[in-house]
Design a protein around this motif. Structure first.
Motif, PDB file in Angstrom:
ATOM      1  N   HIS A  10      46.972  54.634  75.288  1.00  0.00           N
ATOM      2  CA  HIS A  10      48.074  53.675  75.122  1.00  0.00           C
ATOM      3  C   HIS A  10      47.614  52.462  74.309  1.00  0.00           C
ATOM      4  CE1 HIS A  10      51.872  51.756  75.996  1.00  0.00           C
ATOM      5  NE2 HIS A  10      51.217  50.675  76.355  1.00  0.00           N
ATOM      6  N   ARG A  11      46.421  51.948  74.615  1.00  0.00           N
ATOM      7  CA  ARG A  11      45.882  50.801  73.868  1.00  0.00           C
ATOM      8  C   ARG A  11      45.635  51.164  72.415  1.00  0.00           C
ATOM      9  NH1 ARG A  11      43.172  49.812  78.380  1.00  0.00           N
ATOM     10  NH2 ARG A  11      41.233  50.700  77.631  1.00  0.00           N
ATOM     11  N   ILE A  12      45.098  52.365  72.168  1.00  0.00           N
ATOM     12  CA  ILE A  12      44.857  52.805  70.787  1.00  0.00           C
ATOM     13  C   ILE A  12      46.191  52.855  70.040  1.00  0.00           C
ATOM     14  CG2 ILE A  12      44.137  54.748  69.342  1.00  0.00           C
ATOM     15  CD1 ILE A  12      42.041  55.390  71.563  1.00  0.00           C
ATOM     16  N   PHE A  13      47.206  53.456  70.672  1.00  0.00           N
ATOM     17  CA  PHE A  13      48.523  53.548  70.038  1.00  0.00           C
ATOM     18  C   PHE A  13      49.057  52.151  69.721  1.00  0.00           C
ATOM     19  CE2 PHE A  13      53.133  53.704  70.033  1.00  0.00           C
ATOM     20  CZ  PHE A  13      53.367  54.731  69.142  1.00  0.00           C
ATOM     21  N   LYS A  14      48.993  51.239  70.688  1.00  0.00           N
ATOM     22  CA  LYS A  14      49.501  49.875  70.479  1.00  0.00           C
ATOM     23  C   LYS A  14      48.774  49.182  69.329  1.00  0.00           C
ATOM     24  CE  LYS A  14      52.570  48.499  73.383  1.00  0.00           C
ATOM     25  NZ  LYS A  14      53.920  48.281  72.928  1.00  0.00           N
ATOM     26  N   ASN A  15      47.451  49.379  69.241  1.00  0.00           N
ATOM     27  CA  ASN A  15      46.690  48.767  68.154  1.00  0.00           C
ATOM     28  C   ASN A  15      47.043  49.376  66.802  1.00  0.00           C
ATOM     29  OD1 ASN A  15      45.281  46.834  69.603  1.00  0.00           O
ATOM     30  ND2 ASN A  15      43.669  48.249  70.164  1.00  0.00           N
ATOM     31  N   LEU A  16      47.356  50.657  66.777  1.00  0.00           N
ATOM     32  CA  LEU A  16      47.744  51.307  65.526  1.00  0.00           C
ATOM     33  C   LEU A  16      49.171  50.942  65.116  1.00  0.00           C
ATOM     34  CD1 LEU A  16      46.231  54.877  66.000  1.00  0.00           C
ATOM     35  CD2 LEU A  16      45.433  53.093  64.446  1.00  0.00           C
ATOM     36  N   ASP A  17      50.028  50.672  66.081  1.00  0.00           N
ATOM     37  CA  ASP A  17      51.425  50.303  65.832  1.00  0.00           C
ATOM     38  C   ASP A  17      51.487  48.806  65.528  1.00  0.00           C
ATOM     39  OD1 ASP A  17      54.195  50.155  65.703  1.00  0.00           O
ATOM     40  OD2 ASP A  17      54.463  50.223  67.887  1.00  0.00           O
ATOM     41  N   LYS A  18      50.995  48.444  64.353  1.00  0.00           N
ATOM     42  CA  LYS A  18      50.845  47.037  63.988  1.00  0.00           C
ATOM     43  C   LYS A  18      52.173  46.270  63.906  1.00  0.00           C
ATOM     44  CE  LYS A  18      46.568  47.877  61.413  1.00  0.00           C
ATOM     45  NZ  LYS A  18      46.232  49.028  62.156  1.00  0.00           N
ATOM     46  N   ASN A  19      53.252  46.962  63.531  1.00  0.00           N
ATOM     47  CA  ASN A  19      54.538  46.276  63.392  1.00  0.00           C
ATOM     48  C   ASN A  19      55.413  46.409  64.639  1.00  0.00           C
ATOM     49  OD1 ASN A  19      55.337  48.917  63.251  1.00  0.00           O
ATOM     50  ND2 ASN A  19      55.992  48.828  61.108  1.00  0.00           N
ATOM     51  N   ASN A  20      54.856  46.977  65.717  1.00  0.00           N
ATOM     52  CA  ASN A  20      55.551  47.114  67.005  1.00  0.00           C
ATOM     53  C   ASN A  20      56.901  47.837  66.905  1.00  0.00           C
ATOM     54  OD1 ASN A  20      53.536  45.852  68.570  1.00  0.00           O
ATOM     55  ND2 ASN A  20      54.270  43.853  67.890  1.00  0.00           N
ATOM     56  N   VAL A  24      53.448  55.224  64.830  1.00  0.00           N
ATOM     57  CA  VAL A  24      52.172  55.091  64.130  1.00  0.00           C
ATOM     58  C   VAL A  24      52.268  55.940  62.869  1.00  0.00           C
ATOM     59  CG1 VAL A  24      49.718  55.643  64.233  1.00  0.00           C
ATOM     60  CG2 VAL A  24      50.849  54.681  66.229  1.00  0.00           C
ATOM     61  N   SER A  25      51.972  55.329  61.737  1.00  0.00           N
ATOM     62  CA  SER A  25      52.061  56.076  60.481  1.00  0.00           C
ATOM     63  C   SER A  25      50.880  57.034  60.340  1.00  0.00           C
ATOM     64  CB  SER A  25      52.087  55.113  59.289  1.00  0.00           C
ATOM     65  OG  SER A  25      50.791  54.586  59.054  1.00  0.00           O
ATOM     66  N   ILE A  26      51.103  58.060  59.549  1.00  0.00           N
ATOM     67  CA  ILE A  26      50.029  59.020  59.254  1.00  0.00           C
ATOM     68  C   ILE A  26      48.879  58.291  58.569  1.00  0.00           C
ATOM     69  CG2 ILE A  26      49.439  61.046  57.851  1.00  0.00           C
ATOM     70  CD1 ILE A  26      51.012  61.740  60.324  1.00  0.00           C
ATOM     71  N   HIS A  27      49.177  57.289  57.757  1.00  0.00           N
ATOM     72  CA  HIS A  27      48.127  56.518  57.074  1.00  0.00           C
ATOM     73  C   HIS A  27      47.227  55.811  58.088  1.00  0.00           C
ATOM     74  CE1 HIS A  27      49.582  57.209  53.021  1.00  0.00           C
ATOM     75  NE2 HIS A  27      50.812  56.949  53.441  1.00  0.00           N
ATOM     76  N   ASP A  28      47.844  55.175  59.111  1.00  0.00           N
ATOM     77  CA  ASP A  28      47.056  54.492  60.137  1.00  0.00           C
ATOM     78  C   ASP A  28      46.245  55.495  60.960  1.00  0.00           C
ATOM     79  OD1 ASP A  28      47.966  52.004  59.352  1.00  0.00           O
ATOM     80  OD2 ASP A  28      49.596  51.963  60.814  1.00  0.00           O
ATOM     81  N   LEU A  29      46.847  56.627  61.275  1.00  0.00           N
ATOM     82  CA  LEU A  29      46.142  57.678  62.014  1.00  0.00           C
ATOM     83  C   LEU A  29      44.985  58.214  61.187  1.00  0.00           C
ATOM     84  CD1 LEU A  29      46.082  59.413  64.583  1.00  0.00           C
ATOM     85  CD2 LEU A  29      47.623  61.011  63.428  1.00  0.00           C
ATOM     86  N   HIS A  30      45.224  58.413  59.906  1.00  0.00           N
ATOM     87  CA  HIS A  30      44.181  58.893  58.994  1.00  0.00           C
ATOM     88  C   HIS A  30      43.011  57.912  58.969  1.00  0.00           C
ATOM     89  CE1 HIS A  30      42.405  59.420  54.897  1.00  0.00           C
ATOM     90  NE2 HIS A  30      42.435  60.687  55.289  1.00  0.00           N
ATOM     91  N   SER A  53      55.095  59.914  60.568  1.00  0.00           N
ATOM     92  CA  SER A  53      54.706  58.964  61.619  1.00  0.00           C
ATOM     93  C   SER A  53      54.859  59.640  62.973  1.00  0.00           C
ATOM     94  CB  SER A  53      55.548  57.689  61.548  1.00  0.00           C
ATOM     95  OG  SER A  53      56.899  57.974  61.821  1.00  0.00           O
ATOM     96  N   LEU A  54      54.243  59.021  63.981  1.00  0.00           N
ATOM     97  CA  LEU A  54      54.264  59.557  65.344  1.00  0.00           C
ATOM     98  C   LEU A  54      54.770  58.514  66.318  1.00  0.00           C
ATOM     99  CD1 LEU A  54      50.600  60.928  65.440  1.00  0.00           C
ATOM    100  CD2 LEU A  54      52.632  62.324  65.384  1.00  0.00           C
ATOM    101  N   GLY A  55      55.657  58.934  67.224  1.00  0.00           N
ATOM    102  CA  GLY A  55      56.010  58.103  68.365  1.00  0.00           C
ATOM    103  C   GLY A  55      54.909  58.248  69.412  1.00  0.00           C
ATOM    104  N   TYR A  56      55.014  57.507  70.490  1.00  0.00           N
ATOM    105  CA  TYR A  56      53.966  57.517  71.511  1.00  0.00           C
ATOM    106  C   TYR A  56      53.743  58.917  72.097  1.00  0.00           C
ATOM    107  CZ  TYR A  56      51.287  56.385  75.685  1.00  0.00           C
ATOM    108  OH  TYR A  56      50.318  56.352  76.650  1.00  0.00           O
TER     109      TYR A  56
END
Length: 164
Positions: A10-20, A24-30, A53-56
């Motif tokens: 959950h914390r990793i996802f929140k940190n990757l979801d910079k714009n809340n 999470v975009s594929i670019h951020d995941l990459h 992109s991916l939802g939670y």
């Protein structure tokens, strides 16, 4: 280090979801995967994920799929050639992971480097009382205050977690 928990994910996802926006975009995941030594092209990720992109929940399914793939790969290696290849591959993967944590490239992981990387990945929470010095001390066989690659391999082995 223990297995990644749902709270860690959950914390990793929140940190990757910079714009809340809850995605999470594929670019951020990459970028995250590259930082931890997993190399895939953006096209491969998009094909695997099926979207840009991916939802939670999709993120959790993505993590689960990677774990299942790794388990299946380890079960498929039955011959000695596969075992030798897998051991070489495991060592290569561990070496890449080690280099992610060895920020200054001196061949050792200090508690400061460990904390820095865990913070970047969203896994460091000072409020939880984690102590990187203690984490290092558990596996620091020569008591020099840092982990060399051999100590890191012991720390990352599945059997070491049951001994803690």
């Amino acid at each position: 280090m223990s297995a990644i928990t749902i709270e860690d994910l959950h914390r990793i996802f929140k940190n990757l979801d910079k714009n809340n926006h809850g995605r999470v975009s594929i670019h951020d995941l990459h970028h995250l995967l590259e930082n931890i030594g997993i190399h895939a092209t953006l096209e491969e990720l998009e094909k695997f994920v099926g979207d840009t992109s991916l939802g939670y929940m999709d993120f959790l399914f993505f993590y689960e799929a990677i774990v299942k793939t790794k388990i299946a790969e380890s079960k498929d290696s039955s011959s000695e050639d596969h075992i030798d290849h897998d051991m070489d591959r495991s060592t290569d993967v561990l070496l890449k992971a080690f280099k992610v944590f060895d920020l200054n490239g001196d061949g050792f992981i200090s508690s400061e480097e460990l904390q820095s990387v865990l913070s970047r990945l969203g896994l460091w929470d000072k409020k939880r009382g984690q102590d990187c010095e203690e984490m290092i001390r558990v596996y620091d066989q020569n008591l020099d205050g840092a982990l060399d690659f051999e100590e890191f391999k012991v720390m990352m082995s599945p059997t070491s977690h049951s001994q803690i």
